[in-house]
Design a protein around this motif. Sequence first.
Motif, PDB file in Angstrom:
ATOM      1  N   SER A 191       0.827  -1.208   0.000  1.00  0.00           N
ATOM      2  CA  SER A 191       0.000   0.000   0.000  1.00  0.00           C
ATOM      3  C   SER A 191       0.862   1.260   0.000  1.00  0.00           C
ATOM      4  CB  SER A 191      -0.934  -0.002   1.221  1.00  0.00           C
ATOM      5  OG  SER A 191      -0.173  -0.048   2.415  1.00  0.00           O
ATOM      6  N   GLU A 224      -4.631  -1.959  -1.125  1.00  0.00           N
ATOM      7  CA  GLU A 224      -5.260  -1.065  -0.168  1.00  0.00           C
ATOM      8  C   GLU A 224      -4.736  -1.354   1.234  1.00  0.00           C
ATOM      9  OE1 GLU A 224      -7.367   1.442  -0.933  1.00  0.00           O
ATOM     10  OE2 GLU A 224      -6.966   0.899  -3.009  1.00  0.00           O
ATOM     11  N   THR A 225      -4.652  -0.329   2.084  1.00  0.00           N
ATOM     12  CA  THR A 225      -4.243  -0.505   3.473  1.00  0.00           C
ATOM     13  C   THR A 225      -5.372  -1.185   4.221  1.00  0.00           C
ATOM     14  OG1 THR A 225      -2.958   1.512   3.338  1.00  0.00           O
ATOM     15  CG2 THR A 225      -3.468   0.700   5.536  1.00  0.00           C
TER      16      THR A 225
END
Length: 173
Positions: A151, A166-167
């Motif tokens: 990310s 994505e985090t």
Amino acid sequence: MKSHITTQRQQGFTLIELMIVVAIVGILAAFAVPAYQNYIARAQFAEAPTLIDGLKTSVVEYATQNGSCPTNASEADRTPGFSEPDKYVGQYVAQIELSTESSEGELVCGITATFKDTAVSPALRTKTVSYQSSDFNDTDRGTIEWTCSTSVEDPFRPNTCTTETETTGEVAG
């Protein structure tokens, strides 16, 4: 009678010369500081793959012998021989979590490192670096390959970890 005309030599620098030098140094610093910050973030990023590399052999060995991936997300689900996520730490990494990324008929293991939220470059705070194995059930392959995703934004991630993800959550550091 002879007259002596003496000329006085200039010593030192004039104010305008000093101001020009200061301006040049300022311009050079304007380019150097951001480049150095990128260098620091990339150097700190390198800790996560290094720590993960130390776990890959153990994960591969466990998966080939047991037919499942080791996990360490919670005390109840933790695979014997593997520590809790917050036991795998570094100077910049807060934790490393082991997981199963398998779908039906496939056995794919995952290793995810999460950076700390303090004492690390702002570009890395709470970001993740994940490695997913190739399918252990694919016997034609002969070797296990690992795919890196992160990310972390592009200027701070190395060429070996190019996929952006994505985090997933934040970790207290």
